[in-house]
Design an enzyme around this catalytic site. Structure first.
Site, PDB file in Angstrom:
ATOM      1  N   ALA A 692       0.816  -1.214   0.000  1.00 47.09           N
ATOM      2  CA  ALA A 692       0.000   0.000   0.000  1.00 47.09           C
ATOM      3  C   ALA A 692       0.846   1.258   0.000  1.00 47.09           C
ATOM      4  O   ALA A 692       0.467   2.262  -0.594  1.00 47.09           O
ATOM      5  CB  ALA A 692      -0.924  -0.012   1.218  1.00 47.09           C
ATOM      6  N   THR A 715      -4.305  -8.662  -0.229  1.00 43.50           N
ATOM      7  CA  THR A 715      -3.502  -8.351  -1.413  1.00 43.50           C
ATOM      8  C   THR A 715      -2.809  -6.999  -1.317  1.00 43.50           C
ATOM      9  O   THR A 715      -1.753  -6.806  -1.921  1.00 43.50           O
ATOM     10  CB  THR A 715      -4.375  -8.385  -2.680  1.00 43.50           C
ATOM     11  OG1 THR A 715      -5.460  -7.470  -2.531  1.00 43.50           O
ATOM     12  CG2 THR A 715      -4.927  -9.773  -2.918  1.00 43.50           C
ATOM     13  N   CYS A 716      -3.384  -6.049  -0.582  1.00 43.57           N
ATOM     14  CA  CYS A 716      -2.751  -4.731  -0.475  1.00 43.57           C
ATOM     15  C   CYS A 716      -1.485  -4.781   0.372  1.00 43.57           C
ATOM     16  O   CYS A 716      -0.659  -3.866   0.326  1.00 43.57           O
ATOM     17  CB  CYS A 716      -3.728  -3.716   0.114  1.00 43.57           C
ATOM     18  SG  CYS A 716      -5.145  -3.396  -0.959  1.00 43.57           S
ATOM     19  N   PHE A 717      -1.352  -5.851   1.189  1.00 39.58           N
ATOM     20  CA  PHE A 717      -0.185  -5.970   2.071  1.00 39.58           C
ATOM     21  C   PHE A 717       0.633  -7.219   1.760  1.00 39.58           C
ATOM     22  O   PHE A 717       1.544  -7.560   2.513  1.00 39.58           O
ATOM     23  CB  PHE A 717      -0.644  -5.990   3.529  1.00 39.58           C
ATOM     24  CG  PHE A 717      -1.549  -4.836   3.881  1.00 39.58           C
ATOM     25  CD1 PHE A 717      -1.041  -3.559   4.027  1.00 39.58           C
ATOM     26  CD2 PHE A 717      -2.914  -5.027   4.043  1.00 39.58           C
ATOM     27  CE1 PHE A 717      -1.871  -2.497   4.340  1.00 39.58           C
ATOM     28  CE2 PHE A 717      -3.756  -3.971   4.352  1.00 39.58           C
ATOM     29  CZ  PHE A 717      -3.238  -2.698   4.499  1.00 39.58           C
TER      30      PHE A 717
END
Length: 748
Positions: A692, A715-717
């Site tokens: 992110a 998924t962002c991390f």
């Protein structure tokens, strides 16, 4: 009163059915033959010809003729190419079979027989290949209707179990092994113990010494669920594509050198002209032997470094069970090493050169000599300067209509709007896009828009997952607008640091960079055509070829002729103009009916990524910038993984990596896509995964949750949450279910 015995010794009426032929020889480089069969009863003058079948090596006729066969008569069945028979006497011959009189009685009423085609005479120079399927029936046994026969089944029992025969777009036959999921050009054969008379084709000359074998009881060599077969073919394409996704392949050996292996598996190099052998790879300069290995990165998968008893370093290839003294990373990355050395030499030269009064004349390190990672860093900096500081590029789509909805929204925007920070939302899902949702969107969208089903693209070859523009895409009236959209999506992926899941041929990337196409570019796309054109250049074609500056193209079954130059149909190809012919043919092959489509795609791409920013890259580097690395290095993955609430000795961690190592390439890619949103790896490897707010390593997080739950991805991390499963089997099952079955985003 008639004599029954005399009648029995007179001509016998038989019905000959010429069903089909298979695997006929291809004598023209660029055209398939128009085969027809000719039946002649030697001794009586009876003659019949089948219809002509256009452009095929596997003609199907299924035509029958009533013949009157005397006691000493024989039957000759020959196959001819209708395109060639008018050229000269004997031209167009593709093979024949001759049935002698005593064999005719034994062939009679035995069903369809496969006969090997042969030459007209033992001293004939014609190349012959293939088989023909015929049957002979007594006239009094002929019914009112004939049996419907699938020609393909008559040939399948020649192949070992699990093999399938296929034909490429150029007409070349290849063989697919569904067991090992590999392809090869050579026809596989059964072990000697597997051969039996029902499966053996007949000789081209059939007499009393030739055993007669039928096909009625033959079983098909391969039968399976069509969906399973298609999945296997796609998996094979996927593996072949990912195995080729490297920046640079090792260069060819210098002329006169051969690579050989000792009985103990040691790789050495032999200079055939002098007979001198060496352990050193001649492609690698000897002064590179002492280079720092850390600069070359990790070893390829399956390789290991060891030391001899005297302390000399050597390398073990566990994949091929061989050893060598040359570092395998040197040949694969030789261009980077040499570039780095040249850069150091340039810097040293600059230190001894006095300062110039005019700064523009001073020596500087050329930007194109930096390696790919450095060039990519510069590209990212230049692109970041174009990104507006305020505003977002917001796109909301549904998973079910991702292609059409993305198309409508992206094409409404101005090019500069596509530079804004990307914010993707899937309708009905509450995920916040810190990069992971955008990666998921590009992954799903690329699978849709590049799917040959939609007619915009087609596979360049049958055995590898690379795409090229479909010259017949105009069946969709809006196809140019869709190509414009595809170009914008590719540009957005590069601009925002993401990747497209899929890839094109290397000449496509070369054209995207504005570079000209050469004959060498043909080798990866169409090896048969490349070899044919090389043969034309390297040999005297006087009296050999009868080509003109006109070529044919099959468009949905319709044969279309294209003149390579004005009035090309009437200009023969000669020894004097063959170079021009090859050059025009190569250009036509890569731009065949796709000029408008490519320009539309290139326009969309350059609206987002100005072309002058890509001048320092070559086509292989551009492929990696757009598609990332397809090959997943598990060792690099392990080294660059962060552990949360667990240690390397935790069962969850050990079992996770055990499952990853057991997965094939396709499942590893799916796992990576499940956790990060993309199946592609950054050029710098796993250490460069983005989260992110910048780089974020892949993370395994052991959570306190019910072990009946599936693993959960953020998924962002780049994080996967795994419950403390009781066994490896349960973790494997849950992990597999998660990556195969789940989709969607939510906010916790």
């Amino acid at each position: 009163m008639s004599n029954p015995g005399g009648r029995r010794n007179g001509p016998v009426k038989l019905r000959l059915t010429v069903l089909c032929a298979k695997n006929l020889v291809k004598k023209d480089f660029f055209r398939l033959p128009d085969p027809f069969a000719k039946v002649v009863v030697d001794g009586s003058g009876q003659c019949h010809s089948t219809d002509t079948v256009k452009n095929t090596l596997d003609p199907k006729w299924n035509q029958h003729y009533d013949l009157y066969i005397g006691k000493s008569d024989s039957v000759t069945i020959s196959v001819w190419n209708h395109k060639k028979i008018h050229k000269k006497q004997g031209a167009g011959f593709l093979g024949c079979v001759r049935l002698l009189s005593n064999a005719i009685n034994r062939l009679k009423d035995t069903g369809y027989q496969r006969l090997d085609l042969c030459k007209l005479g033992p001293n004939d120079n014609d190349t012959v290949r293939g088989q023909i399927v015929v049957s002979l029936q007594s006239r009094d046994r002929i019914g009112t209707g004939g049996q419907v026969v699938d020609c393909s089944r008559l040939f399948d029992n020649d192949l070992p179990d699990g093999w399938e025969e296929r034909r490429t777009a150029s007409g070349r036959i290849q063989y697919l092994n569904h067991i090992t999921r590999t392809t090869q050009w050579e026809r596989p054969t059964r072990p000697a113990s597997e051969y039996s008379s029902p499966g053996r084709p007949l000789s081209c000359f059939v007499d009393e010494n030739t055993p007669i074998t039928g096909t009625n009881g033959a079983t098909c060599g391969h039968s399976s669920d069509p969906r399973l077969a298609e999945r296997r073919v796609r998996s094979q394409r996927h593996r072949n594509y990912m195995s080729r996704t490297h920046l640079h392949t090792p260069p060819d050996l210098p002329e006169g050198y051969e690579q050989r292996t000792t009985q103990q598996g040691q790789v050495y190099f032999l200079h055939t002209q002098t007979g001198v052998s060496t352990w050193h790879d001649p492609r690698v300069p000897r002064d590179l032997s002492n280079i720092n290995c850390e600069e070359l990165g990790p070893l390829p998968p399956g390789w290991e470094i060891r030391n001899t008893a005297t302390g000399r370093v050597y390398f073990v290839d566990h994949n091929n069970r061989t050893t060598q003294f040359t570092d395998p990373r040197l040949s694969a990355n030789l261009h980077l090493v040499l570039n780095r050395q040249n850069q150091l030499k340039d810097q040293q030269q600059q230190q001894v050169v006095p300062l110039c009064p005019d700064d523009t004349e001073c020596l500087t390190v050329p930007r194109y000599k930096r390696d790919l990672v450095q060039k990519l860093k510069i590209l990212r900096q230049e692109l970041s300067q174009q990104q507006p500081q305020a505003g977002h590029c917001r796109i909301e789509v549904s998973r079910e209509e991702i292609f059409e909805e993305s198309y409508r929204q992206v094409m409404k925007m101005r090019p500069k709007d596509l530079w804004k920070r990307l914010m993707i939302k899937f309708r009905g899902e509450e995920g916040l896009d810190y990069g992971g949702v955008a990666r998921e969107w590009l992954y799903l969208l690329s699978h849709e828009m590049l799917n040959p089903y939609y007619g915009l693209f087609q596979y360049s070859r049958d055995d590898i997952y690379t795409l090229q523009i479909n010259p017949d895409s105009a069946v969709n009236p809006e196809h140019l607008s869709y190509f414009h959209f595809v170009g914008r999506i590719m540009g957005m992926a590069v601009f925002h640091g993401h990747y497209i899941d899929g890839g094109f041929t290397l000449p496509f990337y070369k054209q995207l960079l504005g570079k000209s196409i050469t004959l060498d570019d043909m080798e990866l796309v169409d090896p048969d055509l490349h070899n044919s054109l090389v043969w034309i250049l390297e040999n005297d074609i006087t009296g050999v070829l009868d080509h003109t500056f006109c070529v044919e193209h099959n468009a949905y079954g319709e044969i279309i002729q294209h003149e390579l130059k004005p009035n090309g149909k009437s200009i023969p190809v000669t020894e004097e103009n063959k170079k021009e012919y090859v050059r025009l043919y190569v250009n036509w092959r890569f731009l065949r009916g796709i000029e408008a489509q490519f320009l539309a795609l290139q326009k969309g791409f350059n609206e987002v990524i100005p072309q002058h920013l890509l001048k320092t890259f070559d086509e292989k580097e551009l492929e990696l910038i757009i598609c990332g690395l397809g090959k997943i290095d598990v060792s690099d993955w392990k080294v660059n993984t962060r552990l949360k609430h667990c240690t390397p000795d935790s069962n969850v961690v050990k079992w996770f990596w055990k499952a990853v190592e057991f997965f094939d390439e396709e499942r590893r890619a799916r796992l990576l896509q499940f956790v990060t949103g993309s199946s592609r790896v950054p050029l710098q490897g796993f250490k460069a995964l983005q989260g992110a707010a910048g780089p974020r390593l892949f993370t395994i997080h052991q959570i306190d949750a019910c072990t009946n739950n599936l693993p959960k991805a953020h998924t962002c991390f780049n994080r996967i949450d795994i419950p403390p499963y009781e066994s490896y089997e349960k973790l494997y099952e849950k992990l597999l279910t998660a990556i195969e079955e789940t989709c969607g985003f939510a906010v916790e």
